[in-house]
Write an enzyme that holds these catalytic residues in place. Structure first.
Site, PDB file in Angstrom:
ATOM      1  N   ARG A   1      41.272 -43.898 136.395  1.00 39.47           N
ATOM      2  CA  ARG A   1      40.664 -42.558 136.356  1.00 39.47           C
ATOM      3  C   ARG A   1      39.305 -42.516 135.659  1.00 39.47           C
ATOM      4  NH1 ARG A   1      43.320 -39.865 140.406  1.00 39.47           N
ATOM      5  NH2 ARG A   1      45.542 -40.276 140.235  1.00 39.47           N
TER       6      ARG A   1
ATOM      7  N   ARG B   1      53.253 -41.825 136.381  1.00 39.94           N
ATOM      8  CA  ARG B   1      54.652 -41.468 136.116  1.00 39.94           C
ATOM      9  C   ARG B   1      55.200 -42.034 134.818  1.00 39.94           C
ATOM     10  NH1 ARG B   1      56.008 -44.076 141.702  1.00 39.94           N
ATOM     11  NH2 ARG B   1      54.188 -45.248 141.014  1.00 39.94           N
TER      12      ARG B   1
HETATM   13  C1  LIG Z   1      40.763 -42.594 143.201  1.00 41.40           C
HETATM   14  C2  LIG Z   1      42.184 -42.231 143.500  1.00 41.40           C
HETATM   15  C3  LIG Z   1      42.498 -41.528 144.655  1.00 41.40           C
HETATM   16  C4  LIG Z   1      43.824 -41.169 144.935  1.00 41.40           C
HETATM   17  N1  LIG Z   1      44.105 -40.433 146.061  1.00 41.40           N
HETATM   18  C5  LIG Z   1      45.384 -40.055 146.322  1.00 41.40           C
HETATM   19  C6  LIG Z   1      45.710 -39.270 147.487  1.00 41.40           C
HETATM   20  O1  LIG Z   1      44.858 -38.950 148.287  1.00 41.40           O
HETATM   21  N2  LIG Z   1      46.993 -38.900 147.672  1.00 41.40           N
HETATM   22  C7  LIG Z   1      47.995 -39.255 146.805  1.00 41.40           C
HETATM   23  O2  LIG Z   1      49.150 -38.897 147.032  1.00 41.40           O
HETATM   24  N3  LIG Z   1      47.719 -39.994 145.705  1.00 41.40           N
HETATM   25  C8  LIG Z   1      46.451 -40.402 145.438  1.00 41.40           C
HETATM   26  N4  LIG Z   1      46.176 -41.135 144.313  1.00 41.40           N
HETATM   27  C9  LIG Z   1      47.272 -41.444 143.394  1.00 41.40           C
HETATM   28  C10 LIG Z   1      47.680 -42.920 143.500  1.00 41.40           C
HETATM   29  O3  LIG Z   1      48.174 -43.244 144.787  1.00 41.40           O
HETATM   30  C11 LIG Z   1      48.769 -43.228 142.457  1.00 41.40           C
HETATM   31  O4  LIG Z   1      49.921 -42.457 142.733  1.00 41.40           O
HETATM   32  C12 LIG Z   1      48.320 -42.907 141.045  1.00 41.40           C
HETATM   33  O5  LIG Z   1      47.055 -43.450 140.807  1.00 41.40           O
HETATM   34  C13 LIG Z   1      49.325 -43.463 140.059  1.00 41.40           C
HETATM   35  O6  LIG Z   1      49.229 -44.853 140.069  1.00 41.40           O
HETATM   36  P1  LIG Z   1      50.438 -45.774 139.633  1.00 41.40           P
HETATM   37  O7  LIG Z   1      51.623 -45.487 140.493  1.00 41.40           O
HETATM   38  O8  LIG Z   1      49.937 -47.182 139.636  1.00 41.40           O
HETATM   39  O9  LIG Z   1      50.628 -45.287 138.124  1.00 41.40           O
HETATM   40  P2  LIG Z   1      51.939 -44.915 137.313  1.00 41.40           P
HETATM   41  O10 LIG Z   1      52.733 -43.857 137.987  1.00 41.40           O
HETATM   42  O11 LIG Z   1      51.441 -44.639 135.921  1.00 41.40           O
HETATM   43  O12 LIG Z   1      52.795 -46.201 137.289  1.00 41.40           O
HETATM   44  C14 LIG Z   1      52.333 -47.365 136.592  1.00 41.40           C
HETATM   45  C15 LIG Z   1      52.956 -48.551 137.255  1.00 41.40           C
HETATM   46  O13 LIG Z   1      54.373 -48.474 137.068  1.00 41.40           O
HETATM   47  C16 LIG Z   1      55.037 -48.933 138.236  1.00 41.40           C
HETATM   48  N5  LIG Z   1      55.867 -47.840 138.753  1.00 41.40           N
HETATM   49  C17 LIG Z   1      55.927 -46.566 138.305  1.00 41.40           C
HETATM   50  N6  LIG Z   1      56.826 -45.865 138.991  1.00 41.40           N
HETATM   51  C18 LIG Z   1      57.341 -46.702 139.904  1.00 41.40           C
HETATM   52  C19 LIG Z   1      58.313 -46.565 140.937  1.00 41.40           C
HETATM   53  N7  LIG Z   1      58.961 -45.432 141.151  1.00 41.40           N
HETATM   54  N8  LIG Z   1      58.579 -47.619 141.698  1.00 41.40           N
HETATM   55  C20 LIG Z   1      57.963 -48.799 141.511  1.00 41.40           C
HETATM   56  N9  LIG Z   1      57.028 -49.018 140.559  1.00 41.40           N
HETATM   57  C21 LIG Z   1      56.725 -47.969 139.766  1.00 41.40           C
HETATM   58  C22 LIG Z   1      53.975 -49.388 139.202  1.00 41.40           C
HETATM   59  O14 LIG Z   1      53.718 -50.751 139.019  1.00 41.40           O
HETATM   60  C23 LIG Z   1      52.767 -48.617 138.773  1.00 41.40           C
HETATM   61  O15 LIG Z   1      51.542 -49.236 139.110  1.00 41.40           O
HETATM   62  C24 LIG Z   1      44.865 -41.516 144.028  1.00 41.40           C
HETATM   63  C25 LIG Z   1      44.538 -42.243 142.868  1.00 41.40           C
HETATM   64  C26 LIG Z   1      43.231 -42.608 142.604  1.00 41.40           C
HETATM   65  C27 LIG Z   1      42.936 -43.365 141.335  1.00 41.40           C
END
Ligand SMILES: Cc1cc2nc3c(=O)[nH]c(=O)nc-3n(C[C@H](O)[C@H](O)[C@H](O)COP(=O)(O)OP(=O)(O)OC[C@H]3O[C@@H](n4cnc5c(N)ncnc54)[C@H](O)[C@@H]3O)c2cc1C
Length: 289
Positions: A202, A97
């Protein structure tokens, strides 16, 4: 000098019809002979002050920042990419995001007849250990049949899409005939800290192979821009060269035959890093006692 001149190949092809292209970077103007790494150290020095002797070398400072998750200086670098990717890969990428992006609109434009057709040698069997993934290649005959089926289905879908457009159905609704392996394109802008977070998740072996191809291409594109950062990331990130242990794993290590003596050392010339290891080693082998 122009930072983009550091990157010999600005576009890397991905899958059968996709690509990642480096469009821009901030800082774009960098000191002669340097890289964008300089801007990370420059930003960090505000914290420490110019006179601080222990952090006076840019590479050492960047490694220190990475080791200690002092992340905000990495947010000072911005990367803009043009990415062409299948919609199902885009669905995974857009879960990150912290990007700013703009995508081709299927409401304004007629989508191109471009679908990802995996080659038969890249059709994977459903993994029995990982419910989300495929691992080993499947039987080649079945793989060929599957590839052919995808191609037939895409041809048919696209034909019906055009027929419906010609008959007057709106572009925004006719596109429902198109499958998830249709290629889309977007401009993607993200700061380096969050881009590295995306890349760690990823490019990892748990991610789907098709998105890993894009993650690896982005790593290749940005490495000449921030070589010290990428080196530190590879050395210290737990999803790259480093490793995070749980309490149970730590205890298992403690209870094993691995030597508990103080000569267990790391191969680093950096005295601060060595000191940090001494402290960790003490935590590992003494704190449980
Ligand atoms: C191997 C793999 C399998 C997955 N399988 C699934 C699945 O089956 N179903 C599914 O729905 N998703 C799945 N995902 C997606 C996963 O759950 C995360 O949504 C995605 O990897 C984004 O990660 P993130 O939120 O850390 O990253 P980003 O959205 O880039 O955010 C980076 C960091 O910013 C902070 N942040 C951003 N937005 C917010 C917020 N609104 N509130 C609080 N902190 C925030 C957090 O610290 C976050 O770690 C998968 C991901 C991977 C890598």
């Amino acid at each position: 000098m122009d930072a983009l001149d550091l990157v010999p190949q600005k576009q890397i092809d991905c899958l059968d019809k996709g690509f990642v292209k480096l469009i821009d970077v901030m800082p774009r103007i960098i000191p002669d002979g340097g890289t964008c790494d300089y801007a990370i150290a420059q930003m960090a020095r505000v914290s420490y002050g110019a006179g601080t002797k222990t952090v006076n070398e840019d590479k050492g400072l960047i490694r220190y920042l990475m080791r200690h998750s002092h992340t905000s200086p990495f947010e000072g670098i911005e990367l803009k990419l043009h990415v062409k990717l299948p919609i199902f890969v885009a669905r995974q990428m857009i879960r990150h995001r912290t990007c700013s992006l703009n995508e081709i609109s299927g409401r304004y434009s007629i989508m191109k007849d471009e679908f990802y057709i995996p080659s038969p040698d890249n059709i994977r069997k459903q993994s029995t250990t990982n419910k989300q993934g495929g691992d080993e290649p499947i039987d080649l005959e079945l793989a060929k049949e599957y590839s052919e089926q995808i191609e037939l289905m895409c041809d048919d879908s696209y034909k019906k899409y055009i027929e419906m457009l010609d008959a007057g159905v709106s572009r925004e609704q006719a596109r429902m005939l198109l499958p998830l392996n249709l290629y889309t394109e977007w401009y993607w802008k993200q700061d380096l800290h969050n881009l590295l977070h995306f890349l760690a998740l990823r490019a990892d072996s748990h991610a789907q192979q098709e998105i890993r191809v894009y993650a690896e291409a982005i790593i290749q594109l940005i490495t000449p821009l921030v070589p010290w950062t990428i080196e530190a990331w590879n050395d210290y990130h737990p999803m790259r060269g480093a490793l995070k242990l749980t309490r149970l794993e730590k205890e298992a290590l403690y209870n094993s035959d691995i030597c508990h003596d103080n000569v267990l050392d790391i191969d680093s010339k950096n005295s601060r890093e060595k000191q940090e290891w001494n402290e960790k080693r003490d935590r590992l082998f003494k704190s449980i006692e």
